[in-house]
Write a protein that holds these residues in place. Structure first.
Motif, PDB file in Angstrom:
ATOM      1  N   ILE A   1       0.716  -5.799  15.651  1.00 55.26           N
ATOM      2  CA  ILE A   1       2.196  -5.576  15.856  1.00 55.26           C
ATOM      3  C   ILE A   1       3.281  -5.719  15.342  1.00 55.26           C
ATOM      4  CG2 ILE A   1       3.383  -5.420  18.326  1.00 55.26           C
ATOM      5  CD1 ILE A   1       1.064  -4.298  18.796  1.00 55.26           C
ATOM      6  N   LEU A   2       3.114  -6.824  14.920  1.00 56.01           N
ATOM      7  CA  LEU A   2       4.711  -6.510  14.350  1.00 56.01           C
ATOM      8  C   LEU A   2       4.636  -6.393  12.981  1.00 56.01           C
ATOM      9  CD1 LEU A   2       6.114 -10.328  14.143  1.00 56.01           C
ATOM     10  CD2 LEU A   2       7.079  -8.548  15.024  1.00 56.01           C
ATOM     11  N   PRO A   3       3.878  -6.189  11.941  1.00 58.98           N
ATOM     12  CA  PRO A   3       3.512  -5.318  10.383  1.00 58.98           C
ATOM     13  C   PRO A   3       3.873  -3.965  11.170  1.00 58.98           C
ATOM     14  CG  PRO A   3       2.080  -7.315  10.525  1.00 58.98           C
ATOM     15  CD  PRO A   3       2.433  -7.466  12.294  1.00 58.98           C
ATOM     16  N   ALA A   4       2.999  -3.425  12.166  1.00 61.47           N
ATOM     17  CA  ALA A   4       3.029  -2.434  12.522  1.00 61.47           C
ATOM     18  C   ALA A   4       4.416  -1.188  13.129  1.00 61.47           C
ATOM     19  CB  ALA A   4       2.395  -1.905  13.569  1.00 61.47           C
TER      20      ALA A   4
ATOM     21  N   ILE B   1       5.811  -1.576   9.340  1.00 59.61           N
ATOM     22  CA  ILE B   1       5.891  -0.376   9.217  1.00 59.61           C
ATOM     23  C   ILE B   1       6.191   0.833   9.738  1.00 59.61           C
ATOM     24  CG2 ILE B   1       4.278   1.699   8.474  1.00 59.61           C
ATOM     25  CD1 ILE B   1       4.637  -0.939   6.219  1.00 59.61           C
ATOM     26  N   TYR B   2       6.422   1.287  10.507  1.00 60.83           N
ATOM     27  CA  TYR B   2       6.517   1.936  11.944  1.00 60.83           C
ATOM     28  C   TYR B   2       8.232   2.419  11.859  1.00 60.83           C
ATOM     29  CZ  TYR B   2       8.985   5.109  15.710  1.00 60.83           C
ATOM     30  OH  TYR B   2       9.307   5.888  16.325  1.00 60.83           O
TER      31      TYR B   2
ATOM     32  N   MET C   1       0.505  -1.186   0.347  1.00 60.47           N
ATOM     33  CA  MET C   1       0.209  -0.014   0.095  1.00 60.47           C
ATOM     34  C   MET C   1       0.675   1.343   0.023  1.00 60.47           C
ATOM     35  SD  MET C   1      -2.966  -0.651  -0.111  1.00 60.47           S
ATOM     36  CE  MET C   1      -3.625   1.075  -0.106  1.00 60.47           C
ATOM     37  N   LEU C   2       2.180   1.145   1.299  1.00 65.49           N
ATOM     38  CA  LEU C   2       2.752   1.939   0.868  1.00 65.49           C
ATOM     39  C   LEU C   2       3.293   2.324  -0.148  1.00 65.49           C
ATOM     40  CD1 LEU C   2       3.286   4.418   3.265  1.00 65.49           C
ATOM     41  CD2 LEU C   2       5.187   3.146   3.840  1.00 65.49           C
ATOM     42  N   LEU C   3       3.963   1.843  -1.035  1.00 66.54           N
ATOM     43  CA  LEU C   3       4.061   1.700  -2.254  1.00 66.54           C
ATOM     44  C   LEU C   3       3.303   2.280  -3.279  1.00 66.54           C
ATOM     45  CD1 LEU C   3       6.132  -2.118  -2.437  1.00 66.54           C
ATOM     46  CD2 LEU C   3       7.358   0.017  -3.054  1.00 66.54           C
ATOM     47  N   ILE C   4       2.530   1.508  -3.244  1.00 65.14           N
ATOM     48  CA  ILE C   4       1.092   2.067  -4.326  1.00 65.14           C
ATOM     49  C   ILE C   4       1.142   3.839  -3.963  1.00 65.14           C
ATOM     50  CG2 ILE C   4      -0.779   2.017  -4.927  1.00 65.14           C
ATOM     51  CD1 ILE C   4      -0.627  -1.047  -5.035  1.00 65.14           C
TER      52      ILE C   4
ATOM     53  N   SER D   1      12.568   3.512   1.083  1.00 67.72           N
ATOM     54  CA  SER D   1      12.623   2.483   2.653  1.00 67.72           C
ATOM     55  C   SER D   1      11.167   1.450   2.238  1.00 67.72           C
ATOM     56  CB  SER D   1      12.690   3.819   3.666  1.00 67.72           C
ATOM     57  OG  SER D   1      11.036   4.021   3.704  1.00 67.72           O
ATOM     58  N   SER D   2      10.109   1.904   1.970  1.00 69.23           N
ATOM     59  CA  SER D   2       9.769   0.514   1.858  1.00 69.23           C
ATOM     60  C   SER D   2       9.746  -0.765   1.077  1.00 69.23           C
ATOM     61  CB  SER D   2       8.164   0.862   1.207  1.00 69.23           C
ATOM     62  OG  SER D   2       7.615   2.178   0.663  1.00 69.23           O
ATOM     63  N   ALA D   3      10.593   0.435  -0.362  1.00 75.22           N
ATOM     64  CA  ALA D   3      11.245  -1.405  -1.290  1.00 75.22           C
ATOM     65  C   ALA D   3      12.388  -1.662  -0.497  1.00 75.22           C
ATOM     66  CB  ALA D   3      11.629   0.046  -2.309  1.00 75.22           C
ATOM     67  N   TRP D   4      12.618  -0.815   0.025  1.00 70.76           N
ATOM     68  CA  TRP D   4      13.937  -2.480   0.885  1.00 70.76           C
ATOM     69  C   TRP D   4      13.401  -2.886   1.912  1.00 70.76           C
ATOM     70  CZ3 TRP D   4      18.405  -3.109  -1.065  1.00 70.76           C
ATOM     71  CH2 TRP D   4      19.302  -2.395  -1.730  1.00 70.76           C
ATOM     72  N   ALA D   5      12.354  -2.215   2.168  1.00 72.20           N
ATOM     73  CA  ALA D   5      11.786  -3.370   3.677  1.00 72.20           C
ATOM     74  C   ALA D   5      10.864  -5.316   3.101  1.00 72.20           C
ATOM     75  CB  ALA D   5      11.044  -2.956   4.669  1.00 72.20           C
ATOM     76  N   PHE D   6      10.643  -4.615   2.143  1.00 72.91           N
ATOM     77  CA  PHE D   6       9.622  -5.065   1.515  1.00 72.91           C
ATOM     78  C   PHE D   6      10.628  -6.415   0.687  1.00 72.91           C
ATOM     79  CE2 PHE D   6       8.064  -7.313  -2.872  1.00 72.91           C
ATOM     80  CZ  PHE D   6       7.586  -7.747  -2.957  1.00 72.91           C
ATOM     81  N   MET D   7      11.763  -5.368   0.420  1.00 74.46           N
ATOM     82  CA  MET D   7      12.734  -6.689  -0.601  1.00 74.46           C
ATOM     83  C   MET D   7      13.135  -8.006   0.737  1.00 74.46           C
ATOM     84  SD  MET D   7      15.283  -5.298  -3.591  1.00 74.46           S
ATOM     85  CE  MET D   7      15.061  -3.324  -3.024  1.00 74.46           C
TER      86      MET D   7
END
Lengths: 207, 531
Positions: free
Chosen positions: B16-19, B22-23, A23-26, A50-56
């Motif tokens: 909690i973990l997904p949040a 994301i945080y 969602m963040l990426l979109i 950063s969300s791309a890195w987290a996704f990867m």
């Protein structure tokens, strides 16, 4: 009715984290693309990176999980019962026919899902990751390959983004096609799915 | 008990973990390092000069300023050799121009679209030559005593070259209310490293008035604040010209591409700021393709206006009494001068943007005009050029005389000492003024003149803004109103998109929603039919 385990803790964590990241990426991606203003262009660029890195990172962890837990079998495409599945969504569902495939810990996905998810995993995600990395690091066309700028990577990335959005819309809708409108989502939250009566005898986890 | 545990696990695993992920993603995504703060000591503070007032040779009774020069050189030997090779002295230098090869160019032989060119107007233009008395071609470039040391090294702010005297200060004969004979003992005993008063007296007034030419160099910078120029602001770092224009043996770093051609001896922001000044990867990466100046000089001519359009074709009009006249615009800038034509002046100007790799072509006097408007100079570079960056540029446009038969820009005699000498500013007669100008330059003139549109490109470097004022992402990365809308030889995120892909993409989304809607309706309606 009896509950049975369908999604492990890791899978549920993975799914919902991935949902939030995508969602963040979109949102950030289409802001960068110039479609709307939301976080501000600069924040969007930073959050998209950063969300791309987290996704990867999540992708790497989940691939390892799949391999070690043997769950990857869920994603191997099959044509078995594919026709029946298509018939179900185009016809049977309206007659309230039973689902042609039954779910289990090692058979979470119906043949149509397997096909679509395999497509995502093999085509869309790698293409998005590669073009995304090109976007981040391969800015300038001189070395080592002349890509004549960002255009090819950027346009491919955009095509992938539209396909992901379309996937998510259909995917969200499909969650309502379980034996009740909310049962699939509940399963992805609790991990447990209620068995449909008529399949009771056949759906014992075979592990 | 088991269900409670399950619920806690579920809560933890799906919320909690997904949040947390994301945080952390947002936290590290938005985290910005702060740029490094530079420590810099101004050159004016570093250098401790000797006390020139103790030198006996500077106590003498100077009459001719050339004797001052001789006194300087008696101690500072060999400095004349350095100086006499410089473009400040020769007004030309050898330069390699891609496509042309080695040429000798400078103010001495280039045509511009302000007052068209210096030679032939020596009395006025050569006031800004670092020599004494370059009245005509007989000026001796080999006589070191012709060097004017004081104009650059005077620290008293009392030494000036007189108007219309080809670089000479006032003498007993020429002194008037405006220009007194300098006190050479006082001046020569108080010399030092040049400050902004020395450089600015010429470089702020190019084109015949304050800020006419450069747009980013003007008299407000003598005592400007840091909003005007973040480096030079007297309420800030208070740097002067030579802090950046580092000088070794009278070779001054820096290029003005109105007269320069080569990508050498330039000043780079990186000299002090390094190539990663923002301490931030995404922004620092921009420097591969974007000059620092592009974001950090969002507007120029921030205080006083600069000329953007100069139309010589309308010069020469007289009022009902047959006299030359002047008109001003609402901001009290010239809009018309009989002797110069029509102007558009403006301040707080947004630059235009061009690719620029540090090399420049110029219109040379033997060139034949083939395209309109005529480019006085041409900045080289494009996206595929690894050495080119996007650069903010002042473009000066106008109309000026050209020879429609020989297809060349004309040299004009504008300035002359007195009425009736044929100079345009005295007699407003183009035929004579052009003929005299062309004769001085030794150029062929068909006898016919017309006016042609020209444009000159001046890359901007000064009047760097404080960081609060710099351009933001969407000043360029934007579908509408991108500052670099005209640079479309590359894909710019946020500005560009593939129409076919975007239309198909939105069609795909629409079709998905449409399909979902139909399916939903059928699911609601159909069961009744099957009953």
């Amino acid at each position: 009715m009896q509950k049975f385990k369908l999604y492990t803790r890791f899978e549920r964590f993975w799914h919902w984290t991935q949902m939030a990241l995508v969602m963040l990426l979109i949102l950030t991606g289409f802001e960068i693309h110039g479609n709307f203003s939301l976080f501000g262009f600069e924040n969007s660029v930073r959050l998209h990176n950063s969300s791309a890195w987290a996704f990867m990172g999540l992708a790497v962890v989940s691939i390892l999980f799949m391999l070690f837990s043997h769950q990857y079998v869920n994603f191997i495409p099959t044509t078995k019962k594919l026709k029946e599945q298509i018939q179900y969504y185009t016809l049977g569902i309206f007659r309230k026919d039973p689902h042609p495939t039954k779910k289990s810990l090692y058979n979470k996905l119906n043949p149509l899902q397997r096909l679509i998810y395999a497509g995502l995993l093999i085509l869309i995600f790698p293409v998005q990751i590669i073009t995304g990395l090109v976007y981040m690091y391969y800015h300038y066309p001189q070395n080592p390959l002349d890509a004549a700028g960002l255009k090819s990577a950027a346009v491919t990335h955009t095509i992938g983004a539209f396909m992901v959005v379309a996937f998510i819309l259909v995917h969200m809708y499909m969650t309502t096609t379980g034996h009740s409108v909310s049962s699939n989502i509940k399963a992805m939250i609790t991990g447990f799915e209620k068995e449909e009566e008529e399949h009771k005898a056949e759906t014992k986890p075979n592990a | 008990m088991k269900t409670v545990l399950e619920k806690i696990t579920t809560f933890f695993v799906v919320l909690i973990l997904p949040a947390l992920v994301i945080y952390l993603t947002v936290y590290f995504g938005l985290k910005r390092e702060t740029p490094e703060i530079l420590e810099y000591t101004n050159k004016s503070e570093q250098i401790i000069s000797v006390d020139h007032s103790e030198f006996e040779i500077l106590q003498q009774d100077f009459v001719d300023p050339r004797d001052v020069t001789a006194a300087c050189l008696s101690c500072h030997n060999k400095r004349d050799d350095e100086l006499m090779q410089s473009s400040h002295w020769l007004w030309e230098r050898e330069a390699y121009i891609p496509g042309r090869g080695e040429v000798k160019i400078g103010k001495i032989n280039l045509i511009n679209n302000f007052c068209t060119g210096a030679p032939g107007n020596n009395g006025s233009c050569m006031r800004c030559h670092i020599g004494y008395g370059w009245e005509d071609k007989s000026f001796d470039f080999d006589n070191p005593n012709n060097i004017d040391c004081l104009v650059c090294h005077d620290k008293t702010d009392t030494y000036f070259k007189q108007k219309g005297q080809a670089g000479m200060p006032a003498t007993e004969e020429t002194a008037n209310a405006e220009y007194a004979v300098p006190d050479y003992n006082y001046v020569s005993q108080n010399v030092g490293i040049p400050d902004r008063d020395n450089c600015g007296i010429c470089h702020f007034y190019g084109g015949g008035g304050n800020n006419v030419k450069h747009g980013d160099l003007e008299e407000a910078m003598f005592r400007g604040d840091r909003n005007l120029d973040v480096h030079m602001g007297i309420d800030g770092k208070d740097m002067t010209c030579v802090d950046c224009h580092e000088t070794q043996n009278h070779n001054i770093k820096g290029r003005a591409y109105s007269v320069s051609s080569e990508n050498t001896n330039r000043i780079n922001c990186e000299q002090c700021h390094t190539d990663k000044p923002h301490n931030d990867r995404v922004i620092d990466y921009h420097s591969h393709k974007v000059a620092c100046q592009t974001c950090h000089i969002p507007v120029y001519a921030k205080k006083n206006a600069t000329s953007l359009w100069w139309d010589w074709s309308l010069a020469g009009q007289k009022d009902e009494n047959g006299n030359a006249f002047k008109e001003y615009d609402a901001d009290h800038n010239y809009s018309y001068l009989s002797i110069k034509g029509r102007f558009v002046f403006d301040n707080m100007v947004e630059p235009e943007y061009y690719w620029f790799n540090g090399t420049v072509d110029h219109y040379l006097i033997d060139d034949t005009i083939t395209e309109f408007p005529v480019k006085i100079n041409t900045l080289f570079g494009d996206y595929n050029d690894s050495t080119a960056k996007i650069w903010p540029v002042k473009v000066h446009r106008g109309r000026q005389p050209y020879d429609p038969v020989n297809k060349g820009l004309l040299s004009v005699n504008l300035w002359g000492p007195e009425k009736g000498d044929g100079a345009f500013w005295n007699d407003l007669d183009w035929d004579v003024a052009i003929q005299q100008g062309m004769d001085y330059w030794g150029r062929d003139y068909s006898g016919q003149y017309d006016f042609v549109e020209t444009e000159a490109f001046w890359p901007l470097n000064h009047q760097v803004s404080p960081k609060e004022e710099v351009l933001g992402c969407t000043d360029c990365h934007s579908r509408n109103n991108s500052r670099i809308a005209s640079l479309n030889d590359f894909y710019l995120p946020g500005r560009d998109y593939d129409k076919a892909v975007d239309y198909s993409g939105f069609a795909l989304i629409f079709l998905s929603l449409f399909g979902i809607s139909i399916h939903t309706i059928l699911r609601i309606v159909a069961p009744f039919k099957f009953k």
